[in-house]
Design an enzyme around this catalytic site. Sequence first.
Site, PDB file in Angstrom:
ATOM      1  CG  ASN A  20    -138.537  34.204  44.517  1.00 32.12           C
ATOM      2  OD1 ASN A  20    -137.472  34.452  45.204  1.00 32.12           O
ATOM      3  ND2 ASN A  20    -139.671  34.684  45.161  1.00 32.12           N
ATOM      4  N   GLY A  22    -139.347  40.776  42.543  1.00 33.86           N
ATOM      5  CA  GLY A  22    -138.490  42.131  42.770  1.00 33.86           C
ATOM      6  C   GLY A  22    -137.257  42.295  41.881  1.00 33.86           C
ATOM      7  NE  ARG A  43    -135.661  32.586  51.660  1.00 36.16           N
ATOM      8  CZ  ARG A  43    -136.370  33.502  52.913  1.00 36.16           C
ATOM      9  NH1 ARG A  43    -136.146  33.292  54.086  1.00 36.16           N
ATOM     10  NH2 ARG A  43    -137.446  34.327  52.488  1.00 36.16           N
ATOM     11  CB  VAL A  71    -127.944  32.874  50.877  1.00 42.00           C
ATOM     12  CG1 VAL A  71    -128.237  32.866  49.483  1.00 42.00           C
ATOM     13  CG2 VAL A  71    -128.721  33.704  51.761  1.00 42.00           C
ATOM     14  CG  ASN A  97    -131.242  40.607  44.542  1.00 47.41           C
ATOM     15  OD1 ASN A  97    -131.488  41.638  44.717  1.00 47.41           O
ATOM     16  ND2 ASN A  97    -132.687  39.687  44.593  1.00 47.41           N
ATOM     17  CB  SER A 180    -128.366  49.679  50.159  1.00 46.00           C
ATOM     18  OG  SER A 180    -129.118  50.714  50.606  1.00 46.00           O
ATOM     19  CE1 TYR A 252    -131.247  45.733  53.179  1.00 46.62           C
ATOM     20  CE2 TYR A 252    -130.322  48.061  53.405  1.00 46.62           C
ATOM     21  CZ  TYR A 252    -130.778  46.919  52.502  1.00 46.62           C
ATOM     22  OH  TYR A 252    -130.711  47.056  51.102  1.00 46.62           O
ATOM     23  CE  LYS A 256    -127.829  44.780  51.175  1.00 52.69           C
ATOM     24  NZ  LYS A 256    -127.659  43.728  50.293  1.00 52.69           N
ATOM     25  CB  VAL A 283    -136.233  49.216  43.716  1.00 54.90           C
ATOM     26  CG1 VAL A 283    -137.013  48.589  42.941  1.00 54.90           C
ATOM     27  CG2 VAL A 283    -134.682  49.934  43.301  1.00 54.90           C
TER      28      VAL A 283
END
Length: 328
Positions: A20, A22, A43, A71, A97, A180, A252, A256, A283
Site C-alpha cells: 500500500n 513505499g 494489513r 503476514v 516486501n 537488505s 532487523y 533479514k 530508499v
Amino acid sequence: MAAAISRPPSTRVAVVTGGNKGIGLEVCRQLASSGITVILTARDEGRGAAAVAELKEAAGLSDVVFHQLEVTDAQSIALLAGFLEARFGKLDILVNNAAIGGVQLLPIEGPDDGSAPSGEKFSGMDARQMAEWMRTRCRPTSDAARAAVQTNYYGTKNVTEALLPLLQASSDGRVVNVSSDFGLLRLAREPRKHRSERRAMQHFSNEELKRELNDVGSLTEERLDELLSLFLRDFEAGVLGARGWPTEFSAYKVAKAAVNAYSRVLARRHPELRVNCAHPGYVKTDMTRHSGLLTPAEGAGNVVKVAMLPEGGPTGAFFALGEEAPFV
C-alpha cells in the site's frame, strides 16, 4: 464452490505483500505496467483499497486487485491462498516486501518535529551519516525485536509456504524476498555512484555463526528457528555483542539474514522455482524516516528487475541494486 478463474492461463499473476505504500506500492505499479495482474496486499483494508484506487485512477492500471493480508496471522494468510486458488488457480510471482524496522522510533526534535523530517534535513549527508542520524533517533526494545522477527522472517516464510502449491502450479513460479544489505553477514559496499563515504563493517562478529548461516548445504529451517530463539534470548539478556550478534538495528539485521538463509534453503528444496533475494538500496520510505539515496520508484525497480529475470535464470541468489552479489 470456488469461483471460476477470471484470467486466461497465460496471464501472469503476482502478489506483493506490504503493497500500500513505499517500495511495495511502486513494485505493484511497475509489475502492473508490464501487463501482470497484481494482487496488492496490506494489513489495513482502507489503506490497501486506497492504494489500488490510486493505481487505477492516476495510472490507469486496471488489473490491480486488493486483498487484505496480515503476514503474522495464519487465518489471514489462508484466506489469501483460498482467494488465489479460486480466482486464478496459480501464482507466478510472489514479492515478500512487508517488513518493519525492529526498533521503537523516537520523536524528532526541533523544526522537523514529527516522525518524518523534510528532505532538506538530509541535504549534503552521505549514506553513513543518514544511517547514524537514524540510529540516534530510535531505541531497541524487546517487543520491537520480537515483532521484527515475527514479521520480517516468519511472515515471509509463512506466506511463502502457504502459497507454494500455487507457485508450483505456474510454469515459471518465482519468489522475490525483499532483503537488505543489513542482512548480509558483513556490510557490502554499494556501487561507487551510491557508495559515498559508507564504510564496510561487520554485522556478525561470531565467525562460527556466520559460517553456519552461510552453509546452505547443511542449514535447515529448524536450525534457523533455534538461532532466532537464541538471538531473542541474548537480546533479552543484553549480551548481543558478547555473543557476536549485530548490536545496532540488530533485530532487523538478524531477521533479514535469516530471510537470506531461508531463501537459499527454499531454492535448494524447490529447484523448479526461482527463489531470490533483492536489496532495493537505501530508499526514502517511512521505515527510513525518508532518509536514503533512492526514491521508492528506483528501489522498486531493483526489486522488479529480479522478479522479471529471464526464464531459467538464477535461483538462491542475492541481488544488490539489481545486480547479483554475495550473501556475505
